[in-house]
Motif scaffolding. Structure first.
Motif, PDB file in Angstrom:
ATOM      1  N   TRP A  29       0.839  -1.194   0.000  1.00 48.72           N
ATOM      2  CA  TRP A  29       0.000   0.000   0.000  1.00 48.72           C
ATOM      3  C   TRP A  29       0.876   1.246   0.000  1.00 48.72           C
ATOM      4  CZ3 TRP A  29      -5.356   0.946   0.342  1.00 48.72           C
ATOM      5  CH2 TRP A  29      -5.714   2.226   0.702  1.00 48.72           C
ATOM      6  N   TYR A  30       1.897   1.228   0.847  1.00 47.04           N
ATOM      7  CA  TYR A  30       2.779   2.389   0.981  1.00 47.04           C
ATOM      8  C   TYR A  30       3.555   2.635  -0.310  1.00 47.04           C
ATOM      9  CZ  TYR A  30       5.338   5.905   3.537  1.00 47.04           C
ATOM     10  OH  TYR A  30       5.834   7.096   3.974  1.00 47.04           O
ATOM     11  N   HIS A  31       4.037   1.572  -0.931  1.00 51.62           N
ATOM     12  CA  HIS A  31       4.764   1.734  -2.198  1.00 51.62           C
ATOM     13  C   HIS A  31       3.848   2.259  -3.303  1.00 51.62           C
ATOM     14  CE1 HIS A  31       8.760   0.422  -1.311  1.00 51.62           C
ATOM     15  NE2 HIS A  31       8.363  -0.738  -0.841  1.00 51.62           N
ATOM     16  N   ARG A  32       2.602   1.850  -3.269  1.00 51.65           N
ATOM     17  CA  ARG A  32       1.668   2.292  -4.308  1.00 51.65           C
ATOM     18  C   ARG A  32       1.344   3.778  -4.181  1.00 51.65           C
ATOM     19  NH1 ARG A  32      -4.379   0.110  -5.785  1.00 51.65           N
ATOM     20  NH2 ARG A  32      -4.576   1.410  -7.627  1.00 51.65           N
ATOM     21  N   TRP A  33       1.094   4.243  -2.961  1.00 51.05           N
ATOM     22  CA  TRP A  33       0.616   5.609  -2.757  1.00 51.05           C
ATOM     23  C   TRP A  33       1.678   6.548  -2.187  1.00 51.05           C
ATOM     24  CZ3 TRP A  33      -3.757   6.460  -5.153  1.00 51.05           C
ATOM     25  CH2 TRP A  33      -4.610   5.387  -5.369  1.00 51.05           C
ATOM     26  N   GLY A  34       2.807   6.037  -1.751  1.00 53.28           N
ATOM     27  CA  GLY A  34       3.863   6.885  -1.204  1.00 53.28           C
ATOM     28  C   GLY A  34       3.469   7.505   0.134  1.00 53.28           C
TER      29      GLY A  34
ATOM     30  N   PRO B  56      -9.007   2.353  10.981  1.00 53.10           N
ATOM     31  CA  PRO B  56      -8.794   1.178  11.835  1.00 53.10           C
ATOM     32  C   PRO B  56      -8.197   0.008  11.048  1.00 53.10           C
ATOM     33  CG  PRO B  56     -10.974   2.113  12.200  1.00 53.10           C
ATOM     34  CD  PRO B  56     -10.387   2.825  11.005  1.00 53.10           C
ATOM     35  N   ILE B  57      -7.390  -0.774  11.702  1.00 57.30           N
ATOM     36  CA  ILE B  57      -6.721  -1.982  11.204  1.00 57.30           C
ATOM     37  C   ILE B  57      -5.612  -1.652  10.205  1.00 57.30           C
ATOM     38  CG2 ILE B  57      -6.993  -4.207  10.030  1.00 57.30           C
ATOM     39  CD1 ILE B  57      -9.868  -4.277  11.136  1.00 57.30           C
ATOM     40  N   VAL B  58      -5.852  -0.800   9.231  1.00 50.54           N
ATOM     41  CA  VAL B  58      -4.867  -0.465   8.202  1.00 50.54           C
ATOM     42  C   VAL B  58      -3.872   0.587   8.682  1.00 50.54           C
ATOM     43  CG1 VAL B  58      -4.612   0.534   5.887  1.00 50.54           C
ATOM     44  CG2 VAL B  58      -6.490  -1.020   6.371  1.00 50.54           C
ATOM     45  N   GLY B  59      -4.346   1.562   9.421  1.00 48.59           N
ATOM     46  CA  GLY B  59      -3.533   2.727   9.750  1.00 48.59           C
ATOM     47  C   GLY B  59      -2.331   2.442  10.624  1.00 48.59           C
TER      48      GLY B  59
END
Length: 144
Positions: A84-89, A99-102
């Motif tokens: 997710w982080y690589h996709r959106w920076g 929640p859960i993702v953050g």
């Protein structure tokens, strides 16, 4: 003063990988009217951001222990958050309130060595914005 410390602690814990709930504490304190809303928002946001900074630090300094049982997130959740982080920076940190993702997302930001200053700015906007939205909803958007 004790209620503010409790709010800070609840917000801090809720932002770490420890399961906790801070929204109910904040809304409850807003509804009782014992403290100015701006103070409650500030305390909750500060605690929540500090909890996220703890996650960032865990990611940054403890990533070489990721294969250990006590590591605060599973390899699967860490891999999902990394994708997710690589996709959106760094803009993905706007989802740090979700929640859960953050929470794993803030840990991954440390793993990927996101600069602390940018991390803190984006996470503060996201978490402060979420608390502001909750307060506005709880107070009927300022209606008395």
């Amino acid at each position: 003063m004790l209620t503010l410390a409790g709010l800070f602690a609840a917000a801090l814990l809720a932002a770490t990988l420890v399961p906790a709930q801070s929204e109910a504490v904040l809304v409850g304190l807003v509804m009782t009217g014992g403290h100015p809303v701006w103070l409650l928002l500030s305390v909750a946001t500060a605690g929540n951001v500090l909890g996220s900074v703890i996650n960032w630090g865990l990611g940054r300094w403890l990533v070489h222990f990721a294969d250990r049982r006590w590591f605060p997130t599973s390899p699967g959740r860490l891999a999902q958050a990394t994708r997710w982080y690589h996709r959106w920076g760094h803009w993905s940190l706007l989802a740090s309130w979700v929640p859960i993702v953050g929470d794993p997302l803030t840990l991954v930001a440390g793993v990927l060595r996101e600069p602390l200053w940018r991390f803190a700015v984006i996470v503060t906007l996201a978490k402060g914005g979420r608390y502001l939205a909750l307060v506005l909803i709880a107070t009927g958007f300022g209606e008395t």
